[in-house]
Enzyme design. Structure first.
Site, PDB file in Angstrom:
ATOM      1  N   ARG A  37       0.813  -1.215   0.000  1.00  0.00           N
ATOM      2  CA  ARG A  37       0.000   0.000   0.000  1.00  0.00           C
ATOM      3  C   ARG A  37       0.849   1.269   0.000  1.00  0.00           C
ATOM      4  O   ARG A  37       0.464   2.278   0.591  1.00  0.00           O
ATOM      5  CB  ARG A  37      -0.945   0.044   1.221  1.00  0.00           C
ATOM      6  CG  ARG A  37      -2.086  -0.918   1.155  1.00  0.00           C
ATOM      7  CD  ARG A  37      -3.204  -0.387   0.261  1.00  0.00           C
ATOM      8  NE  ARG A  37      -4.198  -1.425   0.036  1.00  0.00           N
ATOM      9  CZ  ARG A  37      -5.239  -1.635   0.831  1.00  0.00           C
ATOM     10  NH1 ARG A  37      -5.452  -0.870   1.878  1.00  0.00           N
ATOM     11  NH2 ARG A  37      -6.071  -2.606   0.573  1.00  0.00           N
ATOM     12  N   ARG A  41      -3.505   6.552   0.176  1.00  0.00           N
ATOM     13  CA  ARG A  41      -3.946   7.780   0.846  1.00  0.00           C
ATOM     14  C   ARG A  41      -2.902   8.452   1.711  1.00  0.00           C
ATOM     15  O   ARG A  41      -3.089   9.603   2.110  1.00  0.00           O
ATOM     16  CB  ARG A  41      -5.203   7.485   1.668  1.00  0.00           C
ATOM     17  CG  ARG A  41      -6.454   7.447   0.804  1.00  0.00           C
ATOM     18  CD  ARG A  41      -7.659   6.963   1.567  1.00  0.00           C
ATOM     19  NE  ARG A  41      -7.526   5.547   1.876  1.00  0.00           N
ATOM     20  CZ  ARG A  41      -8.456   4.825   2.477  1.00  0.00           C
ATOM     21  NH1 ARG A  41      -9.580   5.387   2.865  1.00  0.00           N
ATOM     22  NH2 ARG A  41      -8.264   3.539   2.702  1.00  0.00           N
ATOM     23  N   ARG A  50      -6.496  11.214  -7.397  1.00  0.00           N
ATOM     24  CA  ARG A  50      -7.727  10.429  -7.293  1.00  0.00           C
ATOM     25  C   ARG A  50      -8.984  11.281  -7.205  1.00  0.00           C
ATOM     26  O   ARG A  50     -10.098  10.764  -7.389  1.00  0.00           O
ATOM     27  CB  ARG A  50      -7.657   9.540  -6.047  1.00  0.00           C
ATOM     28  CG  ARG A  50      -7.061   8.162  -6.241  1.00  0.00           C
ATOM     29  CD  ARG A  50      -8.006   7.206  -6.955  1.00  0.00           C
ATOM     30  NE  ARG A  50      -9.384   7.294  -6.473  1.00  0.00           N
ATOM     31  CZ  ARG A  50      -9.835   6.737  -5.383  1.00  0.00           C
ATOM     32  NH1 ARG A  50      -9.060   6.006  -4.641  1.00  0.00           N
ATOM     33  NH2 ARG A  50     -11.097   6.886  -5.018  1.00  0.00           N
ATOM     34  N   ASP A  86      -6.440  -3.457  -7.741  1.00  0.00           N
ATOM     35  CA  ASP A  86      -7.066  -4.022  -6.553  1.00  0.00           C
ATOM     36  C   ASP A  86      -7.360  -5.494  -6.797  1.00  0.00           C
ATOM     37  O   ASP A  86      -7.535  -5.919  -7.948  1.00  0.00           O
ATOM     38  CB  ASP A  86      -8.356  -3.276  -6.190  1.00  0.00           C
ATOM     39  CG  ASP A  86      -8.751  -3.591  -4.746  1.00  0.00           C
ATOM     40  OD1 ASP A  86      -8.219  -2.928  -3.840  1.00  0.00           O
ATOM     41  OD2 ASP A  86      -9.531  -4.532  -4.533  1.00  0.00           O
ATOM     42  N   TYR A 161     -14.492 -12.474   0.092  1.00  0.00           N
ATOM     43  CA  TYR A 161     -15.298 -11.293  -0.241  1.00  0.00           C
ATOM     44  C   TYR A 161     -16.543 -11.678  -1.033  1.00  0.00           C
ATOM     45  O   TYR A 161     -17.609 -11.089  -0.875  1.00  0.00           O
ATOM     46  CB  TYR A 161     -14.473 -10.279  -1.040  1.00  0.00           C
ATOM     47  CG  TYR A 161     -13.499  -9.493  -0.197  1.00  0.00           C
ATOM     48  CD1 TYR A 161     -13.957  -8.563   0.734  1.00  0.00           C
ATOM     49  CD2 TYR A 161     -12.139  -9.675  -0.317  1.00  0.00           C
ATOM     50  CE1 TYR A 161     -13.073  -7.837   1.520  1.00  0.00           C
ATOM     51  CE2 TYR A 161     -11.235  -8.956   0.462  1.00  0.00           C
ATOM     52  CZ  TYR A 161     -11.713  -8.036   1.377  1.00  0.00           C
ATOM     53  OH  TYR A 161     -10.840  -7.331   2.152  1.00  0.00           O
TER      54      TYR A 161
END
Ligand code: CP3
Length: 353
Positions: A37, A41, A50, A86, A161
């Protein structure tokens, strides 16, 4: 099945890089480091790029995905780029109704719970993966001698998921399904293995020099369940890329009991989370497997003197393995001060490999 001759691993651009040397148990010119990561952010330039674009749209816009992949390489001087994408992108490209809800994670319109649900999953075609190949080509053209790492979610984590339809803590849905309806589970694991394998293959063929399979939630499984219901599907995912001869990394969290099983599905490198010291991981693996990890992300916000001592401890413990690539024990938390990451890179590069 080999990589094209103008691939960075074949034409010499990345084959002697610190990352690839360490992944192949050769002595690198410096201790390589990258962060899971690292694109995201924690970087103001990421938040700016973004702005106004949904996560999955950003992943599927090749020039934007390429730019975001390159940002942390420019800023921190890390030894690899990790492709900005992703784990649910293969689902999206197959036509499944999936989105990433900010602050939540992947959410499906329709959870996949029965044999009939699994049977109606659409296949992922190679043509659908073109935006992924295009983004990888753009990144690799800019990276030069810095290797790009491709990745995919492992079948269990992806299936978790899909069955839950959203993130969950205990993953009861998939763990129940593998026992209550083993045929449906097997079919779902086979579908995810093929989707992940094709996603990995597209990235490697387009120019990635290594690939990491993320089984982020494998730690919720017993060793017996992992071996009986999951390992075969993870091996099947890696079958799609094994013959390409690029280093393959396998990572999960809370996997101290699963490390050898995760290596034995056919990984060259095992990623270790922050819970297990690397010298202990090395002992459990019989001292013959390259390790990646495992700075505790919680310490990124501790005073520098505390963090520095921790990083030096990770470097010392990693020395026991046949090769060590420094990373975090899980992803960069969004509120991390990026200057701290740059300082860790400088520290790691200043230490004797
Ligand atoms: O530098 C990198 O590692 C970038 C590439 C990357 C992303 N996701 C970008 C991303 C990688 C390798 C992943 C893998 C991924 N995605 C995993 C496996 C790794 C792990 O963390 O265990 C998992 C489980 C996912 C699923 C997922 N996607 C989650 C749980 C989330 C967080 C949701 C949130 O907002 O908290 C995402 C979204 C996501 N994927 C973001 C990024 C940068 C954040 C999206 C944003 O900035 O709004």
């Amino acid at each position: 099945m080999t990589l094209p001759l103008d691939h960075p691993l074949m034409d010499g651009r990345t084959s002697g890089s610190p990352l690839i040397d360490a992944y192949r148990s050769r002595k690198p010119s410096r201790r390589p480091i990258w962060f899971m990561r690292q694109a995201g952010r924690s970087l103001p330039e990421y938040r700016a790029a973004r702005e106004g674009t949904a996560m999955l749209d950003a992943c599927l816009t090749p020039d934007l995905a390429a730019e975001i992949t390159l940002q942390p390489v420019r800023r921190h001087g890390v030894d690899a780029g990790i492709f900005f994408s992703d784990i649910v992108i293969p689902l999206k490209l197959a036509g499944i109704d999936v989105d990433i809800k900010p602050g939540v994670g992947p959410v499906l319109g329709q959870p996949v719970r029965t044999a009939a649900d699994v049977a109606s999953l659409p296949p992922l075609t190679d043509e659908a993966l073109e935006p992924v190949r295009e983004a990888v080509r753009l990144v690799v053209a800019e990276l030069g001698t810095v290797p790009l790492i491709g990745f995919a979610g492992a079948p269990y984590t992806l299936a978790a998921y899909m069955v839950e339809g959203k993130p969950s803590r205990d993953h009861l849905g998939p763990r129940t399904m593998m026992h209550a309806d083993p045929q449906a589970w097997k079919a779902l694991a086979a579908w995810t293995a093929e989707a992940s394998g094709k996603f990995l293959r597209a990235q490697l063929e387009a120019g990635a020099s290594a690939a990491q399979l993320f089984d982020s939630w494998a730690g919720s499984l017993s060793l017996a369940d992992y071996e009986q219901h999951v390992a075969g599907a993870s091996a099947a995912a890696l079958d799609h890329v094994r013959g390409l001869d690029a280093p393959l990394v396998h990572f999960g969290t809370g996997t101290g009991e699963l490390l050898a099983a995760m290596r034995d599905v056919g990984a060259d490198v095992v990623g270790v989370d922050y819970r297990l010291p690397l010298d202990e991981a090395n002992r459990r693996l019989g001292a013959d497997t390259v390790l990646q990890g495992n700075i505790d992300p919680a310490l990124l916000s501790a005073p520098w003197s505390v963090l520095e001592e921790h990083v030096r401890g990770v470097l010392a413990a990693g020395q026991s393995a046949p090769g060590h690539v420094v990373n975090l024990g899980h992803g960069v938390p969004p509120d991390t001060d990026p200057a701290v990451l740059t300082r860790i890179v400088e520290l790691v590069h200043s230490v004797d490999p």
